[in-house]
Design a protein around this motif. Structure first.
Motif, PDB file in Angstrom:
ATOM      1  N   ARG A 168     -65.185 -14.550  22.081  1.00  0.00           N
ATOM      2  CA  ARG A 168     -63.807 -14.374  22.524  1.00  0.00           C
ATOM      3  C   ARG A 168     -63.895 -13.636  23.849  1.00  0.00           C
ATOM      4  O   ARG A 168     -64.643 -12.687  23.994  1.00  0.00           O
ATOM      5  CB  ARG A 168     -63.032 -13.550  21.514  1.00  0.00           C
ATOM      6  N   GLY A 169     -63.150 -14.106  24.826  1.00  0.00           N
ATOM      7  CA  GLY A 169     -63.162 -13.445  26.123  1.00  0.00           C
ATOM      8  C   GLY A 169     -64.273 -13.970  27.014  1.00  0.00           C
ATOM      9  O   GLY A 169     -65.021 -14.876  26.658  1.00  0.00           O
ATOM     10  N   MET A 170     -64.396 -13.375  28.186  1.00  0.00           N
ATOM     11  CA  MET A 170     -65.394 -13.799  29.164  1.00  0.00           C
ATOM     12  C   MET A 170     -66.799 -13.541  28.635  1.00  0.00           C
ATOM     13  O   MET A 170     -67.045 -12.532  27.973  1.00  0.00           O
ATOM     14  CB  MET A 170     -65.192 -13.064  30.477  1.00  0.00           C
ATOM     15  N   PRO A 221     -55.532 -19.214  24.346  1.00  0.00           N
ATOM     16  CA  PRO A 221     -55.505 -19.809  25.681  1.00  0.00           C
ATOM     17  C   PRO A 221     -56.787 -20.600  25.930  1.00  0.00           C
ATOM     18  O   PRO A 221     -57.817 -20.334  25.326  1.00  0.00           O
ATOM     19  CB  PRO A 221     -55.411 -18.600  26.611  1.00  0.00           C
ATOM     20  N   GLY A 222     -56.726 -21.571  26.805  1.00  0.00           N
ATOM     21  CA  GLY A 222     -57.899 -22.353  27.152  1.00  0.00           C
ATOM     22  C   GLY A 222     -58.897 -21.518  27.939  1.00  0.00           C
ATOM     23  O   GLY A 222     -58.674 -20.333  28.210  1.00  0.00           O
ATOM     24  N   VAL A 244     -68.258 -18.443  30.722  1.00  0.00           N
ATOM     25  CA  VAL A 244     -67.005 -18.802  30.062  1.00  0.00           C
ATOM     26  C   VAL A 244     -65.991 -17.760  30.501  1.00  0.00           C
ATOM     27  O   VAL A 244     -66.236 -16.562  30.378  1.00  0.00           O
ATOM     28  CB  VAL A 244     -67.151 -18.780  28.529  1.00  0.00           C
ATOM     29  N   LYS A 245     -64.859 -18.216  31.054  1.00  0.00           N
ATOM     30  CA  LYS A 245     -63.853 -17.258  31.504  1.00  0.00           C
ATOM     31  C   LYS A 245     -62.463 -17.859  31.421  1.00  0.00           C
ATOM     32  O   LYS A 245     -62.310 -19.066  31.239  1.00  0.00           O
ATOM     33  CB  LYS A 245     -64.155 -16.780  32.917  1.00  0.00           C
ATOM     34  N   GLY A 246     -61.446 -17.013  31.568  1.00  0.00           N
ATOM     35  CA  GLY A 246     -60.065 -17.462  31.540  1.00  0.00           C
ATOM     36  C   GLY A 246     -59.768 -18.389  32.701  1.00  0.00           C
ATOM     37  O   GLY A 246     -60.492 -18.427  33.693  1.00  0.00           O
ATOM     38  N   LYS A 303     -57.050 -14.100  29.853  1.00  0.00           N
ATOM     39  CA  LYS A 303     -58.208 -13.942  28.986  1.00  0.00           C
ATOM     40  C   LYS A 303     -58.404 -15.231  28.201  1.00  0.00           C
ATOM     41  O   LYS A 303     -57.495 -16.039  28.092  1.00  0.00           O
ATOM     42  CB  LYS A 303     -57.985 -12.776  28.032  1.00  0.00           C
ATOM     43  N   THR A 304     -59.573 -15.386  27.653  1.00  0.00           N
ATOM     44  CA  THR A 304     -59.828 -16.547  26.809  1.00  0.00           C
ATOM     45  C   THR A 304     -59.575 -16.164  25.360  1.00  0.00           C
ATOM     46  O   THR A 304     -59.613 -14.993  24.994  1.00  0.00           O
ATOM     47  CB  THR A 304     -61.279 -17.028  26.927  1.00  0.00           C
TER      48      THR A 304
END
Length: 190
Positions: A12-14, A39-40, A80-82, A88-89
């Motif tokens: 979860r998150g970056m 969120p994507g 991996v990031k928002g 945020k992801t």
């Protein structure tokens, strides 16, 4: 996806991670999933040139979606990031696989989930049936060129031409979310 499991990352998150050693320096494929109601997220590849670190956009995964990507050989790390600096992801997962870890595309293929297959040989026709939304895409092994063979937001039946050697990915169409319904891909005679 097959008896051989790829390298999995989830969170979860970056998050930043080195490309697994057995995949480093070559092209590989990723199945990326974004959990429902989150969120994507974006996937970026990291390169280093002349002492400068650069992040290059590879793909975006919408909430509740599953997508397949071919990752070029120049990336040593993935990020991996928002979708923007202030987003945020949610929960996400990535499964990274080499071509040899993919199952071979057989004369008849079916499932009720996303799948990737390694295709050998020349161009062939295949009959396709989807009980719900679905898409079939082909990735060329040489340049990683992606080609959408068919995509539909409802159930459908038709014929596609698989261009030849590469990776065939069956997944929901871009922007669709939720579990896939039953699909079937049957190769016509050689």
């Amino acid at each position: 996806m097959s008896a051989n499991t790829g390298t999995q990352f989830s969170g979860r998150g970056m998050f930043e991670f080195d490309v697994p050693k057995h995949l480093a320096g070559g092209k590989f494929v990723v199945e990326a999933r974004c959990r429902m109601l989150g969120p994507g997220f974006e996937i970026h590849g990291e390169t280093h040139e002349d002492g400068v670190t650069k992040h290059q956009h590879i793909g975006f995964v919408h909430w509740g979606a599953t997508i397949h990507l071919m990752i070029p050989e120049q990336y040593g790390r993935l990020v991996v990031k928002g979708a923007s600096s202030d987003r945020k992801t949610g929960r996400w997962s990535l499964e990274c696989k080499s071509f040899s870890e993919l199952p071979e595309f057989s004369p008849e293929n079916s499932a009720s989930a996303s799948r990737m297959f390694l295709v050998r040989g020349g161009a062939r026709s295949a009959d396709v049936e989807f009980a719900g939304p679905g898409s079939v895409r082909h990735f060329d092994l040489e340049g990683g060129k992606e080609q959408e063979l068919v995509s539909n937001t409802g159930s459908f039946r038709g014929t596609v031409t698989v261009p030849g050697e590469g990776v065939v990915a069956i997944s929901p169409p871009f922007g669709e979310w939720g579990p896939m319904q039953k699909w079937k891909l049957t190769l016509r005679g050689r």
